[in-house]
Design a protein around this motif. Sequence first.
Motif, PDB file in Angstrom:
ATOM      1  N   TYR A   1      -7.296  -2.556  -9.575  1.00 34.62           N
ATOM      2  CA  TYR A   1      -5.897  -2.609 -10.015  1.00 34.62           C
ATOM      3  C   TYR A   1      -5.750  -3.540 -11.228  1.00 34.62           C
ATOM      4  O   TYR A   1      -5.083  -3.196 -12.219  1.00 34.62           O
ATOM      5  CB  TYR A   1      -4.998  -3.120  -8.892  1.00 34.62           C
TER       6      TYR A   1
ATOM      7  N   LYS B   1       0.844  -1.215   0.000  1.00 36.52           N
ATOM      8  CA  LYS B   1       0.000   0.000   0.000  1.00 36.52           C
ATOM      9  C   LYS B   1       0.867   1.249   0.000  1.00 36.52           C
ATOM     10  O   LYS B   1       0.542   2.250  -0.638  1.00 36.52           O
ATOM     11  CB  LYS B   1      -0.935  -0.002   1.207  1.00 36.52           C
ATOM     12  N   ASP B   2       1.990   1.199   0.710  1.00 36.77           N
ATOM     13  CA  ASP B   2       2.924   2.332   0.680  1.00 36.77           C
ATOM     14  C   ASP B   2       3.496   2.528  -0.718  1.00 36.77           C
ATOM     15  O   ASP B   2       3.600   3.656  -1.212  1.00 36.77           O
ATOM     16  CB  ASP B   2       4.070   2.102   1.677  1.00 36.77           C
TER      17      ASP B   2
ATOM     18  N   THR C   1     -10.687  -3.130  -4.315  1.00 36.92           N
ATOM     19  CA  THR C   1      -9.521  -2.358  -4.762  1.00 36.92           C
ATOM     20  C   THR C   1      -8.660  -3.191  -5.701  1.00 36.92           C
ATOM     21  O   THR C   1      -8.157  -2.698  -6.716  1.00 36.92           O
ATOM     22  CB  THR C   1      -8.691  -1.921  -3.545  1.00 36.92           C
TER      23      THR C   1
ATOM     24  N   TYR D   1       0.644  -3.980  -7.978  1.00 32.77           N
ATOM     25  CA  TYR D   1      -0.806  -4.197  -8.085  1.00 32.77           C
ATOM     26  C   TYR D   1      -1.143  -5.686  -7.974  1.00 32.77           C
ATOM     27  O   TYR D   1      -2.068  -6.087  -7.259  1.00 32.77           O
ATOM     28  CB  TYR D   1      -1.321  -3.686  -9.434  1.00 32.77           C
TER      29      TYR D   1
ATOM     30  N   THR E   1       3.767   5.884 -10.704  1.00 30.01           N
ATOM     31  CA  THR E   1       2.398   5.842 -11.209  1.00 30.01           C
ATOM     32  C   THR E   1       2.262   4.845 -12.350  1.00 30.01           C
ATOM     33  O   THR E   1       3.231   4.548 -13.060  1.00 30.01           O
ATOM     34  CB  THR E   1       1.949   7.227 -11.701  1.00 30.01           C
TER      35      THR E   1
ATOM     36  N   ILE F   1       2.209   1.639  -3.559  1.00 36.41           N
ATOM     37  CA  ILE F   1       1.172   2.045  -4.512  1.00 36.41           C
ATOM     38  C   ILE F   1       0.672   3.462  -4.244  1.00 36.41           C
ATOM     39  O   ILE F   1       0.502   4.257  -5.173  1.00 36.41           O
ATOM     40  CB  ILE F   1      -0.001   1.036  -4.470  1.00 36.41           C
ATOM     41  N   ASP F   2       0.459   3.792  -2.987  1.00 43.29           N
ATOM     42  CA  ASP F   2      -0.229   5.045  -2.646  1.00 43.29           C
ATOM     43  C   ASP F   2       0.690   6.213  -2.330  1.00 43.29           C
ATOM     44  O   ASP F   2       0.292   7.369  -2.477  1.00 43.29           O
ATOM     45  CB  ASP F   2      -1.149   4.818  -1.440  1.00 43.29           C
ATOM     46  N   LYS F   3       1.923   5.933  -1.886  1.00 44.52           N
ATOM     47  CA  LYS F   3       2.745   7.002  -1.334  1.00 44.52           C
ATOM     48  C   LYS F   3       4.080   7.216  -2.046  1.00 44.52           C
ATOM     49  O   LYS F   3       4.807   8.149  -1.693  1.00 44.52           O
ATOM     50  CB  LYS F   3       3.015   6.723   0.152  1.00 44.52           C
TER      51      LYS F   3
END
Length: 535
Positions: free
Chosen positions: A443, A269-270, A439, A421, A278, A272-274
Amino acid sequence: MKKSFKIISYFLLFILGVNMTLISCTSDLDVTPGDDDEFLSEAFFQDPASYKKVLAKLYAGLYVGGNDGDGAADIGGIGGDFSSYLRLLFVIQELPTDEAIIAWADGTLPTMNAQTWSPANEFLEGTFSRAFYHISVANEFLRQTSDEKLSARGVDANLKAQIATFRAEARFLRAFSYYNLMDLFGNVPITTENDPVGLFYPEQKTRAEVFAFVESELKDLDNSLAASKTNEYGRVDKTAAKFLLAQVYMNARVYTGTAKFNEAAIVLKDVIDKSGYTFANIPYAHLFSADNNRNGAQNEIIFPIVSDGNAIRATGAGMSFIMHAAIGGSLDAASRGMDGGWQGIRTRREFVNLFPDTNAIADNRGTFYTAGQTLDIANVGTFTDGFAVTKYINKNANGSAAQRNDIPDIDFPMFRLSDAYLMYAECAVRGATGSDIATSVGYINKLRTRANAQQIVASNLTLDFILDERGRELFWECHRRTDLIRFGKFTGGSKIWQWKGGSVNGSATESFRDLMPIPARNIQANPTLKQNPGY
């Protein structure tokens, strides 16, 4: 930034002219440069630019096999072309699987196709020695850049700050090698900069102990690697360490007996999100073209192994091997941006069948060349038996020529966001805490939209689907063997493909082959090493 750092990396190999070969008396595990008058010496480090040059050597070592491209091989007993880190990874991660097969009969290479290798396999020996060689160079760099050494040389504060980041990158590259050793060979020795240089036998550690070391290193590197997307292209940052940590967690049950999918989901999650990396909303093929450092693919590629047709002189290493070996039959080399083909690698029937044409929607990741090629492989040594693969192309995304046609410009995407993903979706299917099926479906559908493949719904998201989708998205990116083992499909009879086990229609293989043997030559050099069961 790609070009400048790559030129530093590759031309360094010619400028230094260093002989960095394996020294058998140190059991092939503690290897240091052979010429102290030129490299990693006090005189060498009087030049402040030397520190970055050694870092560049570490990165270049992922691609080339010696200090003169394919020549002046780092590893004794195997040529610089055959002992390229990337080339060896491809051989071991792809050839024993449904994704690839090679026609050549060089030495023990045919046993890689059939999962019939032995401890005398020179390609396994090359892989084992290459990884430990890389570790030894990283260890020596860390010895030479201690606070005590830097202070004694009068290194100023600004350069010390840069070197601190260099040291973190060296530690990452060392951890990457230990990850590969743990994944392939299981119980291996651990050496660090704190171990002595010279004749000694490093203690063999259990796979779980190697796991703990790699996990600890990668978690600690979050404190010292460059912030995400702030480093030069081709150099790693905090996100690369998190991505590798996620891979380690994904396979923890294989390595230690204890699953860590919950931990993997948190790290992913880190990523992918932070991280700032991209999804590349470009045609799938552009991810693997000659300009994938600047056509939008670079937004997705977290850790590239860089290539450059002008800055490198290794005609048989890395991407040069992957490109040349995949061309043959009636496949026109010029259409792939290359000067010729070696008629070696193609794919197997069962992998082609992962790309069905459903409701007139064709998954464009299935990049197969079929003219004059048969789907079935009656003769492994005949290149036209089996579909050719055209995933990589040495042309720019707009169709223009690369810098040259004998050595490709394509950067190999060792880590990319699409894999994050897929790993996250697998965690969700396996019930990892904090992961989410909805989610995950989103992805996966991003990947499938880019590929012009049919969209999925939550009920489609099974472990079998995830394994197949990983193949469709990530084939020929050096993941397949590890993936098949994690899913229990590499050995045994639950998944069969042509020539698995050595028969034309495939057969079950022994489960002990989930681990490669410790190479016989390395055991001879270090008699304290114990062989893996079954060999």
